[in-house]
Scaffold this motif. Structure first.
Motif, PDB file in Angstrom:
ATOM      1  N   ARG A 162      34.234  45.792  32.548  1.00  0.00           N
ATOM      2  CA  ARG A 162      32.870  46.708  32.168  1.00  0.00           C
ATOM      3  C   ARG A 162      32.568  46.458  33.444  1.00  0.00           C
ATOM      4  O   ARG A 162      31.938  48.075  34.228  1.00  0.00           O
ATOM      5  N   ASP A 163      31.710  45.950  34.501  1.00  0.00           N
ATOM      6  CA  ASP A 163      30.992  45.995  35.621  1.00  0.00           C
ATOM      7  C   ASP A 163      32.400  47.243  36.890  1.00  0.00           C
ATOM      8  O   ASP A 163      31.050  48.266  37.360  1.00  0.00           O
ATOM      9  N   LEU A 164      32.628  46.872  36.978  1.00  0.00           N
ATOM     10  CA  LEU A 164      34.232  47.320  37.375  1.00  0.00           C
ATOM     11  C   LEU A 164      34.136  49.369  37.287  1.00  0.00           C
ATOM     12  O   LEU A 164      33.724  50.150  38.010  1.00  0.00           O
ATOM     13  N   ALA A 201      43.024  55.924  37.341  1.00  0.00           N
ATOM     14  CA  ALA A 201      44.115  56.410  35.885  1.00  0.00           C
ATOM     15  C   ALA A 201      44.640  54.739  36.209  1.00  0.00           C
ATOM     16  O   ALA A 201      45.297  54.779  35.132  1.00  0.00           O
ATOM     17  N   ALA A 202      44.853  53.975  37.337  1.00  0.00           N
ATOM     18  CA  ALA A 202      45.499  52.713  37.103  1.00  0.00           C
ATOM     19  C   ALA A 202      44.923  51.963  35.584  1.00  0.00           C
ATOM     20  O   ALA A 202      45.125  51.179  34.634  1.00  0.00           O
ATOM     21  N   LEU A 203      43.372  51.938  36.105  1.00  0.00           N
ATOM     22  CA  LEU A 203      42.915  51.369  34.477  1.00  0.00           C
ATOM     23  C   LEU A 203      42.604  51.461  33.628  1.00  0.00           C
ATOM     24  O   LEU A 203      43.118  50.938  32.870  1.00  0.00           O
ATOM     25  N   PHE A 204      42.708  52.980  33.093  1.00  0.00           N
ATOM     26  CA  PHE A 204      42.643  53.416  32.168  1.00  0.00           C
ATOM     27  C   PHE A 204      44.055  53.769  31.287  1.00  0.00           C
ATOM     28  O   PHE A 204      44.233  53.083  30.424  1.00  0.00           O
ATOM     29  N   CYS A 226      49.843  45.960  34.552  1.00  0.00           N
ATOM     30  CA  CYS A 226      50.303  47.481  34.495  1.00  0.00           C
ATOM     31  C   CYS A 226      49.183  48.302  35.304  1.00  0.00           C
ATOM     32  O   CYS A 226      49.540  49.424  36.039  1.00  0.00           O
ATOM     33  N   PHE A 227      47.871  47.539  35.816  1.00  0.00           N
ATOM     34  CA  PHE A 227      46.520  48.458  36.357  1.00  0.00           C
ATOM     35  C   PHE A 227      46.948  47.644  37.951  1.00  0.00           C
ATOM     36  O   PHE A 227      47.795  48.536  38.726  1.00  0.00           O
ATOM     37  N   PHE A 228      47.656  47.031  38.100  1.00  0.00           N
ATOM     38  CA  PHE A 228      47.518  46.165  39.484  1.00  0.00           C
ATOM     39  C   PHE A 228      48.610  46.756  39.972  1.00  0.00           C
ATOM     40  O   PHE A 228      48.849  47.248  41.027  1.00  0.00           O
TER      41      PHE A 228
END
Lengths: 187, 180
Positions: free
Chosen positions: A28-30, A138-141, B143-145
């Motif tokens: 959440r913080d990120l 984009a990666a986070l989603f 998949c994120f990293f």
């Protein structure tokens, strides 16, 4: 029905974040820093990145929530619709088109991002920080979309739910509500 | 070469952490929270899921590092890690872990690929809600990293000894959260 037992009153991502509060706090913080912190990209532009990735991942919950947030931040609904369905003709800057193109590549995979796409973004004035944050958002989603759909959390059908959620992430942000979520329980 | 100018001297993920240092504590705490706990899934099982998803995403760097961490937890059994990568269904691991790796493989394709039958099979083999949850969040996190690293054009590491050393440091106490 979700694959695991989640609180009935918290559909989508919120129930998952409440299920696993220890891991929820840092992510959440990120998210709060990336989407609401200081940046040369506007909050609306960053929500467009979240939306286009969620849309291409076919995550209806995240697409609806971030579309609502983007619409609120941009003050209109046309831009986000165009970004999702016809990026080339969307009313965003050329720089933003190149960044959203990178986001679409990240949605497919990290290796899909081409040096040409990066060069195009730089040619339109994108900074290293903007390119970095575009890739990271984009990666986070890609994480959130998989978390939500991989556990089959509930996707409400009622559009007013996403309006409420969009208002919450615009007005409060991505951190846990200080009072928790018990007030959302139906009596 | 990375797509953006990163601080010199830091390879792999460390270069990215140095570029945006105020994100590092959150990324580190998040990673540690899903990989460095023994509740439900073992630390080795968690790293195996991460390594496996990274391999499916063709992210050489994450595959190398997390395969090395997993091997450290398993008395340096690198052969087992290779076997899991090549053909996990016939590797000498528990049937429960095989069922969870199948869920992780579906998450790698996309959240909607996870099927009811995969979940019920994992449950029949004893997987709990927390273990299923953790499998999905670990797979999603890789998949994120993987996308972060490859999307920034971070260079591969060719020397397996680098992975062994880094894996050992992580497994033997460094973990992932930035240390004061």
């Amino acid at each position: 029905m979700p694959h695991i037992s989640l609180p009935d009153h918290l559909p989508g991502i919120t129930g998952l974040l409440e299920f696993s509060q220890d891991t929820a706090t840092p992510i959440r913080d990120l998210t709060q820093i990336l989407l609401r912190g200081e940046s040369s990209l506007t909050q609306g532009e960053r929500e467009l990145i979240a939306t286009i990735v969620s849309h291409n991942n076919e995550c209806i919950f995240c697409t609806s929530a971030h579309t609502a947030a983007a619409d609120l931040l941009l003050g209109e609904t046309e831009t986000c619709e165009m970004v999702k369905h016809d990026l080339d003709n969307a009313p965003v800057s050329e720089k933003m088109k190149t960044l959203l193109t990178i986001a679409k590549m990240v949605q497919k995979s990290g290796k899909s991002v081409t040096p040409e796409a990066i060069a195009n973004a730089k040619a339109q004035g994108a900074t290293d920080m903007e390119i970095h944050d575009t890739v990271l958002i984009a990666a986070l989603f890609c994480l959130y979309n998989r978390y939500v759909d991989g556990l089959a959390s509930v996707t409400p059908a009622d559009p007013s739910f996403y309006q409420y959620l969009g208002e919450r992430i615009v007005n409060h942000g991505y951190t846990r509500l200080p009072q928790g979520y018990d007030h959302l329980k139906k009596s | 070469m990375a797509y953006i100018q990163l601080p010199e001297g830091a390879v792999g993920m460390r270069g990215l952490m140095a570029f945006r240092p105020h994100l590092a504590p959150h990324l580190g705490a998040f990673t540690e929270g899903i990989l460095c706990i023994e509740e439900g899934l073992t630390k080795a099982e968690r790293e195996i899921i991460g390594m496996f998803v990274s391999k499916l995403n063709d992210c050489q760097l994450c595959e190398g590092v997390h395969g090395a961490v997993a091997a450290c937890y398993l008395a340096d059994n690198e052969a087992l890690i290779e076997q899991i990568k090549e053909d996990y269904e016939n590797a000498p691991i528990s049937d429960k872990l095989k069922a969870l790796l199948s869920i992780a493989a579906s998450v790698q394709k996309g959240g909607k690929h996870v099927s009811e039958s995969q979940i019920s099979k994992a449950r029949e083999l004893g997987a709990t809600d927390i273990e299923i949850h953790d499998t999905v969040i670990i797979a999603a996190t890789f998949c994120f990293f993987n996308r972060y690293i490859d999307g920034m054009g971070i260079a591969a590491i060719e020397d397996p000894e680098v992975f062994r050393q880094r894996g050992k440091m992580i497994a033997e106490g460094l973990g992932y959260a930035p240390k004061k």
